[in-house]
Scaffold this motif. Structure first.
Motif, mmCIF file in Angstrom:
data_model
loop_
_atom_site.group_PDB
_atom_site.id
_atom_site.type_symbol
_atom_site.label_atom_id
_atom_site.label_comp_id
_atom_site.label_asym_id
_atom_site.label_seq_id
_atom_site.Cartn_x
_atom_site.Cartn_y
_atom_site.Cartn_z
ATOM 1 N N VAL A 85 0.856 -1.196 0.000
ATOM 2 C CA VAL A 85 0.000 0.000 0.000
ATOM 3 C C VAL A 85 0.883 1.234 0.000
ATOM 4 O O VAL A 85 1.943 1.266 0.616
ATOM 5 C CB VAL A 85 -1.006 0.002 1.186
ATOM 6 C CG1 VAL A 85 -0.289 0.152 2.513
ATOM 7 C CG2 VAL A 85 -2.040 1.102 1.032
ATOM 8 N N ALA A 92 -5.520 9.993 -3.359
ATOM 9 C CA ALA A 92 -5.934 8.695 -2.821
ATOM 10 C C ALA A 92 -4.742 7.758 -2.628
ATOM 11 O O ALA A 92 -3.729 7.872 -3.320
ATOM 12 C CB ALA A 92 -6.948 8.058 -3.768
ATOM 13 N N ASN A 93 -4.880 6.849 -1.679
ATOM 14 C CA ASN A 93 -3.868 5.815 -1.488
ATOM 15 C C ASN A 93 -4.000 4.768 -2.587
ATOM 16 O O ASN A 93 -5.038 4.652 -3.227
ATOM 17 C CB ASN A 93 -4.046 5.146 -0.124
ATOM 18 C CG ASN A 93 -3.813 6.134 1.014
ATOM 19 O OD1 ASN A 93 -3.223 7.192 0.816
ATOM 20 N ND2 ASN A 93 -4.295 5.795 2.204
ATOM 21 N N ARG A 94 -2.922 4.005 -2.800
ATOM 22 C CA ARG A 94 -2.975 2.944 -3.813
ATOM 23 C C ARG A 94 -2.582 1.623 -3.196
ATOM 24 O O ARG A 94 -1.745 1.575 -2.305
ATOM 25 C CB ARG A 94 -1.973 3.224 -4.944
ATOM 26 C CG ARG A 94 -2.304 4.419 -5.781
ATOM 27 C CD ARG A 94 -1.076 4.770 -6.618
ATOM 28 N NE ARG A 94 -1.217 6.098 -7.163
ATOM 29 C CZ ARG A 94 -1.880 6.361 -8.285
ATOM 30 N NH1 ARG A 94 -2.418 5.369 -8.972
ATOM 31 N NH2 ARG A 94 -1.992 7.591 -8.724
ATOM 32 N N GLN A 96 -1.661 -2.699 -4.058
ATOM 33 C CA GLN A 96 -1.319 -3.723 -5.039
ATOM 34 C C GLN A 96 -1.285 -5.089 -4.376
ATOM 35 O O GLN A 96 -0.907 -5.223 -3.211
ATOM 36 C CB GLN A 96 0.084 -3.469 -5.612
ATOM 37 C CG GLN A 96 0.194 -2.235 -6.471
ATOM 38 C CD GLN A 96 1.565 -2.141 -7.137
ATOM 39 O OE1 GLN A 96 2.496 -2.849 -6.775
ATOM 40 N NE2 GLN A 96 1.675 -1.262 -8.114
ATOM 41 N N ALA A 101 -2.558 -3.675 -9.523
ATOM 42 C CA ALA A 101 -3.376 -2.736 -8.762
ATOM 43 C C ALA A 101 -4.684 -3.386 -8.329
ATOM 44 O O ALA A 101 -5.308 -4.130 -9.079
ATOM 45 C CB ALA A 101 -3.662 -1.493 -9.604
ATOM 46 N N ILE A 102 -5.074 -3.135 -7.093
ATOM 47 C CA ILE A 102 -6.399 -3.536 -6.605
ATOM 48 C C ILE A 102 -6.995 -2.327 -5.891
ATOM 49 O O ILE A 102 -6.306 -1.360 -5.626
ATOM 50 C CB ILE A 102 -6.343 -4.712 -5.602
ATOM 51 C CG1 ILE A 102 -5.476 -4.342 -4.392
ATOM 52 C CG2 ILE A 102 -5.846 -5.985 -6.267
ATOM 53 C CD1 ILE A 102 -5.804 -5.148 -3.171
ATOM 54 N N ARG A 103 -8.299 -2.418 -5.609
ATOM 55 C CA ARG A 103 -8.883 -1.337 -4.829
ATOM 56 C C ARG A 103 -8.378 -1.429 -3.394
ATOM 57 O O ARG A 103 -8.314 -2.530 -2.828
ATOM 58 C CB ARG A 103 -10.410 -1.436 -4.853
ATOM 59 C CG ARG A 103 -10.973 -0.705 -6.067
ATOM 60 C CD ARG A 103 -12.464 -0.672 -5.984
ATOM 61 N NE ARG A 103 -12.992 -2.023 -6.240
ATOM 62 C CZ ARG A 103 -14.175 -2.263 -6.766
ATOM 63 N NH1 ARG A 103 -14.972 -1.274 -7.047
ATOM 64 N NH2 ARG A 103 -14.573 -3.498 -6.981
ATOM 65 N N THR A 104 -8.026 -0.283 -2.820
ATOM 66 C CA THR A 104 -7.452 -0.287 -1.462
ATOM 67 C C THR A 104 -8.320 -1.073 -0.487
ATOM 68 O O THR A 104 -7.809 -1.821 0.327
ATOM 69 C CB THR A 104 -7.310 1.141 -0.906
ATOM 70 O OG1 THR A 104 -7.677 2.070 -1.896
ATOM 71 C CG2 THR A 104 -5.911 1.401 -0.459
ATOM 72 N N ARG A 105 -9.651 -0.892 -0.594
ATOM 73 C CA ARG A 105 -10.469 -1.527 0.432
ATOM 74 C C ARG A 105 -10.532 -3.051 0.307
ATOM 75 O O ARG A 105 -11.102 -3.720 1.152
ATOM 76 C CB ARG A 105 -11.859 -0.897 0.473
ATOM 77 C CG ARG A 105 -12.710 -1.129 -0.734
ATOM 78 C CD ARG A 105 -14.057 -0.417 -0.543
ATOM 79 N NE ARG A 105 -14.617 0.022 -1.797
ATOM 80 C CZ ARG A 105 -15.297 -0.776 -2.612
ATOM 81 N NH1 ARG A 105 -15.502 -2.039 -2.290
ATOM 82 N NH2 ARG A 105 -15.764 -0.318 -3.737
ATOM 83 N N GLU A 106 -9.918 -3.608 -0.746
ATOM 84 C CA GLU A 106 -9.854 -5.069 -0.851
ATOM 85 C C GLU A 106 -8.661 -5.649 -0.091
ATOM 86 O O GLU A 106 -8.589 -6.850 0.143
ATOM 87 C CB GLU A 106 -9.794 -5.492 -2.323
ATOM 88 C CG GLU A 106 -11.142 -5.319 -2.998
ATOM 89 C CD GLU A 106 -11.088 -5.584 -4.489
ATOM 90 O OE1 GLU A 106 -10.171 -6.290 -4.933
ATOM 91 O OE2 GLU A 106 -11.977 -5.056 -5.181
#
Ligand SMILES: Nc1ncnc2c1ncn2[C@@H]1O[C@H](COP(=O)(O)OP(=O)(O)OP(=O)(O)O)[C@@H](O)[C@H]1O
Ligand SMILES: [Mg+2]
Length: 379
Positions: A85, A92-94, A96, A101-106
């Motif tokens: 992260v 926004a934060n990123r 992986q 890349a994935i959505r942060t909340r995942e």
């Protein structure tokens, strides 16, 4: 689950750091203010997308830097993933997974951790909001879907309060009241689901908290917990969503006048509490410092047990930040025994001798945001 490798850049007081971690206990030692908590905070952040110390992510980025990166290799059984992260000061934060890349909340799906920290004392002595957060965080870890229900409830609550304000200023005229009925329905539907979920979680936690308190305190002082609902004076057990929906709707109807006068929603899960009792007396206000601290640890231990019990992804990583310094010899030894069989435990201490020897077999020294020596340096 275990974290086998951790890399930090520009996180808190770490410029860059790389560290191999072991299964079982890992101890981080160093003087005050050197970066022990920062290190375990990074692991907690990766599993919860938040810090146990601050609500504003910007404090996590090293002073003078624009972004921080936490990267960890997470292993469970045969599987291994690289989670990363990037926390940005601006924007926004990123996140992986395996460099994609994935959505942060995942991110929290890949592993969970339970942090025991001095701040937990507020669970026992502080305001109800901290206890609601304890329950809600655990609910989300068990069923991620509920995060959506909680977010929707908060949104509907805010909109309803705005409407109450305009009903007050328009002196009940116009279509405000029928619009209010529509919001009430939504609030009741979402709220009763949360009330049921929290109540059943409390039922699951109760025997675990009682047992954990006995383990830590070494005495059969009976610690227990229950829910205090703002929607009804008398609670029918076990709490179902159908009962909660009726009680919530009745309570909104009874409070309507007062709610318009004050322009706030007076009952609902946002006003509930988790009541902690020790030998049938409320812990808040009665328990001693040591008892309150033991109770806070029991709550965390119970949540670790519950996650371990119903997770297919293995044990949560346990983080014990500055916990042992606060405990007497007996409690130290009993707590060490209670956590000893978790897959991975990370411990911080300013004083090496405060930590029971079985948890100090793998010690890493930290000084001024640097990892000074680690038994795995040559790996
Ligand atoms: N964003 C940041 N940038 C630079 N330094 C920071 C940042 N946030 C915190 N620090 C520094 O990190 C240090 C605190 O580190 P940490 O809380 O990990 O200490 P600790 O080793 O756990 O100490 P203690 O034993 O007192 O708990 C402080 O000196 C603080 O100023
Ligand atoms: Mg610390």
């Amino acid at each position: 689950v275990i974290v086998t490798y951790l890399t930090l850049s520009d996180f808190r007081n770490y410029h860059t750091a790389e560290l191999a971690l072991r299964p079982g206990p890992n101890l981080f030692v160093g003087s005050n203010g050197q970066g022990k908590t920062n290190l375990v905070e990074a692991i907690g952040y990766l599993s919860a997308l938040g810090s146990h110390r601050v609500s504003d992510d910007r404090a996590l980025v090293r002073a003078g830097a624009d972004s921080a990166v936490i990267r960890a290799r997470i292993e469970h059984a045969e599987r291994s993933v690289l989670a990363e992260v990037q926390i940005n000061r601006v924007g926004a934060n990123r996140a992986q997974i395996n460099r994609g890349a994935i959505r942060t909340r995942e991110l929290p799906r890949y592993f969970s951790s339970v942090i025991f920290a001095p701040e937990d004392l507020a669970l026992v002595r502080g305001e109800p909001s901290g206890r609601r957060r304890y329950l809600d965080d655990l609910l989300v870890l068990r069923s991620p879907r509920l995060a959506g229900v909680m977010a929707d409830y908060d949104r509907v609550l805010r909109q309803r309060n705005t409407l109450l304000k305009s009903a007050r200023s328009s002196g009940f005229r116009g279509g405000n009241l029928s619009t209010l009925d529509v919001w009430d329905e939504k609030l009741v539907a979402l709220g009763s689901e949360l009330i049921e979920a929290r109540s059943s979680l409390v039922d699951d936690l109760r025997p675990l908290v009682t047992a954990a308190y006995e383990t830590i305190a070494g005495m059969d002082h009976r610690a227990s917990l229950g829910v205090e609902l703002s929607i009804a004076d008398v609670v029918i057990e076990p709490v179902t969503a159908a009962w909660a929906a009726r009680a919530f709707a009745d309570s909104l109807a009874a409070n309507r006048r007062a709610e318009i006068d004050r322009a706030i929603t007076l009952s609902g899960p946002h006003r509930d509490d988790l009541v902690l009792t020790l030998n049938d007396l409320p812990a808040r206000g009665y328990a001693s410092h040591g008892e309150s601290w033991s109770f806070a640890l029991a709550l965390k231990l119970a949540s670790a047990e519950i996650l371990r019990r119903d997770s297919a992804a293995g044990d949560p990583v346990l983080v014990l930040d500055d916990v042992f310094a606060e405990l007497d010899e007996g409690r130290r030894a009993r707590l060490a025994a209670a956590i000893g069989d978790f897959e991975q435990v990370l411990i911080t201490a300013a004083v090496f001798g405060d930590v029971p020897p079985e948890l100090a077999i793998h010690a890493v020294h930290i000084r001024a945001g640097m990892i000074i020596d680690s038994p795995d340096d040559d790996v």
